[in-house]
Design an enzyme around this catalytic site. Structure first.
Site, PDB file in Angstrom:
ATOM      1  N   ASP A  11       0.818  -1.213   0.000  1.00 51.75           N
ATOM      2  CA  ASP A  11       0.000   0.000   0.000  1.00 51.75           C
ATOM      3  C   ASP A  11       0.858   1.272   0.000  1.00 51.75           C
ATOM      4  O   ASP A  11       1.908   1.321   0.632  1.00 51.75           O
ATOM      5  CB  ASP A  11      -0.852  -0.045   1.279  1.00 51.75           C
ATOM      6  CG  ASP A  11      -2.015   0.900   1.239  1.00 51.75           C
ATOM      7  OD1 ASP A  11      -2.110   1.670   0.281  1.00 51.75           O
ATOM      8  OD2 ASP A  11      -2.830   0.856   2.183  1.00 51.75           O
TER       9      ASP A  11
ATOM     10  N   ASP B 295      -6.226  -6.659  -2.306  1.00 52.51           N
ATOM     11  CA  ASP B 295      -6.712  -6.517  -0.928  1.00 52.51           C
ATOM     12  C   ASP B 295      -8.177  -6.085  -0.897  1.00 52.51           C
ATOM     13  O   ASP B 295      -8.727  -5.618  -1.902  1.00 52.51           O
ATOM     14  CB  ASP B 295      -5.831  -5.476  -0.212  1.00 52.51           C
ATOM     15  CG  ASP B 295      -5.677  -5.768   1.267  1.00 52.51           C
ATOM     16  OD1 ASP B 295      -6.528  -6.487   1.824  1.00 52.51           O
ATOM     17  OD2 ASP B 295      -4.706  -5.272   1.874  1.00 52.51           O
TER      18      ASP B 295
ATOM     19  N   ASP C  83      -3.178 -11.146   8.807  1.00 55.15           N
ATOM     20  CA  ASP C  83      -2.289 -10.028   9.128  1.00 55.15           C
ATOM     21  C   ASP C  83      -1.440 -10.360  10.347  1.00 55.15           C
ATOM     22  O   ASP C  83      -0.478  -9.659  10.648  1.00 55.15           O
ATOM     23  CB  ASP C  83      -3.116  -8.763   9.423  1.00 55.15           C
ATOM     24  CG  ASP C  83      -3.524  -8.050   8.142  1.00 55.15           C
ATOM     25  OD1 ASP C  83      -2.972  -8.398   7.073  1.00 55.15           O
ATOM     26  OD2 ASP C  83      -4.391  -7.165   8.203  1.00 55.15           O
TER      27      ASP C  83
END
Ligand code: GLA
Length: 729
Positions: A369, A480, A550
């Protein structure tokens, strides 16, 4: 002689589906009700008179026209409907123009053919004429003239049967489907435990078991994605079952949106399993000549416990679900920038990370990101899929080429389904997000969800993402999806069809994914949804791997990866070594253990290694070399779980090559023990006739010896681990 395939006995109107060791038997009875007779260990034939589940009970409601004592309220039914003497939850519920929801499906006909049809617009397992055989049974309601086609496919050489159903309106009315489940399986008894894989963000897919009791026990999602909370999977386990013994029935939904998996036990101890799209906030308008296709359920049977069931799922998902260039190709070892830099990077710092990674032998550098629009935090720019040239000091092409010059390939992160209110896209198309007019638009992580139920939104995203992928040598995409759906409403649908939105969103998502993976067929796509929030077979049809969680802490990962492997093959799981203390749980674990856990999946690194010293770099290189040497075995061999971290103070598992000549075993301690007992490791999956040598251990060991007597392990302290490589001599 092994009989496989689908047989029809026309005298008795019995359909017998046979897999490797499994039988599934259905009968169209004298009242044209489609009755389930048996699902379990393979049998040669069946005495249907003996399995009479259609006896009426005291207080049963007897269908009109049937002889005394015929009742279906506790019968085993293949595709039950509501309102006509069965009071359990139905597979199909349809509202008609009159307002009635009573439907009575009767047997109409069948077809048996080699191979398997695709499901239009939906992901599904596939098989050619050698790999699959299919039975389609058609049912009909004569009053409203709808037809329901139930599909059963058995995949050759497996214990997998897939199910789906299609509802076709041949009548004159416009109907409203309120619920159309993909499968119903009624069991004669209720002496089972239900296994589910449930949890939350950062602790996805934990194993949970409960004994069935009268009433309904269910898992599901109404979050718009399959979700972190419940994986679209459940299994019924016989009471004596373990990893290696006992009967196990698995149900896995090939779908990425709202779902329900429901197990109910009725007053006569019958068990009903239903799986399909969640009826909550769902309806579907079915006009004359329209049809509705449900997604697929993959049912796996095993009489060799959970490991046996996992072998079935792993085999079929690797061969008959995952597609494309990467299906049989070893997956690259990657370094991902997220936990290394978060949003704080420049072209130079990414190149620095890549240089060090390349020195260690890492093969792919992924820029996560933060590379697009004005994105320096999570408050902005989703939807603006153009490169932030200032931040990257040039184009993504320059960066990708510089990385390639270091003998690595390059990958990028996208979140295509989202839009930030602070974005050019939103300023231009503020109605493109899912929202309810005149209500506030609920943001989470400062973002809204694009309305993929709309064709123009899907086409726009295909176009912009495709442009970036064609603009530079990009060989990997991390896809994502970082929020659940709320305020579900689509501007593309009239009021009375708003409850179609969630399913249409999913269909739109699959359309976009299909288009992008087809256009960019050599790109390796990895699914992600805040970690493993959409770890389901629907995504695996388009993307051969998924970021498992995560949570990168090695000890938390033991549970996540152990339980994920119950259904999903090891080479579908992204697993990375990250820094210590871990960013989520603040636990410090040895680099060796982080390596051993991460290499029990698709190995990656997600930490800043630019300041690693020589010793640490050497350890990294050792892990990477070991993984490369054993990657084929780990990613494409057979996998067996041994010690369960949910119940034991350690986790262990073994990878065995298809010819059983090589194996790699990992054993990871959770907490050390003072004055410890001996720990014995009994291997699984070896060939008892073979003799093996074990790297670093003196002597020769028989496969039978290792599986029965086992190997005594060294004493391990907190979070320490050992790894053994075995070779047949
Ligand atoms: C999600 C993903 C992470 C990372 C961030 C980036 O949380 O699961 O791996 O990509 O988004 O914003």
């Amino acid at each position: 002689m092994i009989i496989m395939g689908i047989n029809y006995n026309s005298d008795k109107r019995i359909f017998h589906i046979q897999g490797k060791d499994v039988s599934y038997v259905i009968k169209a009875n004298e009242y044209n009700d489609l009755i389930h007779l048996y699902y379990g260990k393979k049998i040669r034939h069946i005495n249907d008179e003996a399995i009479n589940t259609t006896k009426a009970r005291t207080w049963s409601v007897i269908p009109t026209g049937s002889k005394d004592k015929y009742g279906i309220d506790s019968a085993l039914l293949e595709y039950p409907t509501f309102g006509h003497t069965d009071f359990r939850n139905p597979a199909l519920h349809i509202e008609q123009e009159s307002g009635s929801t009573v439907v009575e499906l009767k047997y109409h006909g069948y077809e048996i053919f080699k191979g398997k049809k695709g499901l239009e617009g939906l992901p599904a397992t596939y098989g050619n004429e050698e790999e699959a055989e299919t039975l389609e049974i058609t049912l009909r309601d004569e009053v409203i003239d709808i037809y329901v086609v139930l599909s059963y496919t058995v995949l050759t050489g497996t214990n997998i049967i897939t199910r789906s159903s299609k509802i076709i309106n041949k009548g004159k009315e416009t109907l409203k489907i309120l619920s159309a489940q993909s499968c119903c399986v009624d069991f004669k008894e209720s002496d089972y435990e239900m296994l589910q894989l449930s949890g939350a963000w950062a602790r996805e897919r934990n194993m949970m078991k409960r004994k069935l009791v009268q009433g309904v026990q269910s898992i599901g999602s109404v979050r718009g994605t399959s979700s972190h909370v419940h994986n679209p999977f459940l299994a019924l386990l016989s009471p004596d079952s373990t990893e290696n013994q006992g009967e196990v029935y698995g149900f896995n939904f090939v779908y990425s949106g709202n779902f329900i998996g429901e197990v109910s036990v009725c007053e006569h101890n019958r068990t009903r399993v239903l799986m399909g799209i969640h009826p909550m906030n769902f309806s579907w308008e079915l006009r004359e000549q329209d049809s509705f296709q449900t997604p697929e359920v993959v049912m796996a049977y095993s009489h060799e416990g959970l490991n046996g069931m996992s072998q079935e799922y792993h085999g079929v998902y690797k061969e008959n679900l995952v597609r494309g260039t990467w299906k049989h190709k070893e997956r690259p070892i990657l370094i991902n920038s997220w936990e290394a830099t978060y949003f704080d990077f420049t072209r130079e710092s990414i190149e620095g990370l890549a240089r060090k990674a390349s020195e260690a032998g890492i093969e792919l550098c992924v820029l996560d990101d933060g590379w697009f629009g004005k994105r320096n935090d999570d408050k902005t720019s989703l939807g603006d899929w153009y490169v932030n040239k200032t931040k990257l000091d040039g184009s993504v092409e320059t960066l990708a080429k510089n990385v390639e010059a270091m003998d690595m390939s390059f990958g990028l992160w996208f979140e295509p389904e989202m839009i930030s209110p602070d974005s050019d896209l939103y300023r231009e198309h503020s109605d493109w997000c899912i929202h309810v007019p005149n209500r506030s638009r609920i943001e989470t992580r400062n973002q809204l969800v694009l309305d993929f139920a709309r064709q123009e939104v899907c086409d726009y995203i295909i176009d912009v993402v495709s442009k970036v992928l064609s603009s530079a040598p990009i060989s990997y995409v991390k896809w994502d999806m970082n929020r659940y759906l709320t305020d579900v409403m689509s501007m593309s649908l009239p009021a009375h069809r708003q409850m179609e939105t969630s399913h249409r969103y999913c269909l739109g998502l699959y359309y976009v994914m299909e288009e992008l993976v087809t256009r960019h067929k050599d790109v390796l796509f990895e699914g992600c949804s805040g970690g493993g929030g959409r770890f389901d077979p629907g995504i695996l049809y388009y993307m051969p791997q998924i970021w498992a969680s995560d949570d990168t802490d090695a000890i938390e990962r033991l549970k996540i990866q152990y339980a994920t492997s119950i259904v999903y093959p090891i080479n579908t799981m992204g697993s990375h070594v990250s820094s210590v203390p871990n960013h989520i749980v603040e636990r410090s674990t040895p680099l060796e253990t982080r390596g051993n856990v991460a290499m029990s999946g698709n190995l990656g690194y997600e930490l800043d290694i630019t300041n690693y010293n020589e010793e640490e770099m050497n350890e990294l290189k050792e892990q990477i070399n070991f993984y490369k040497a054993n990657r084929q075995l780990i990613q494409f061999g057979d996998f067996f779980r041994i010690n369960n971290p949910f119940t034991d103070n350690r986790a262990s598992w073994v990878f065995v090559s298809k010819d059983q000549t090589e194996a790699v075993l990992f054993n990871i301690a959770i907490l050390g023990m003072p004055n410890p007992h001996d720990q014995q490791m009994k291997f699984v999956g070896l060939n008892p006739e073979f003799d093996y040598e074990i790297e670093g251990v003196e002597g020769i060991f028989g496969g039978d010896e290792l599986m029965n007597l086992g190997l005594t392990l060294p004493v391990l302290k907190d979070y320490q681990s050992v790894r053994y490589k075995l070779r047949k001599i």
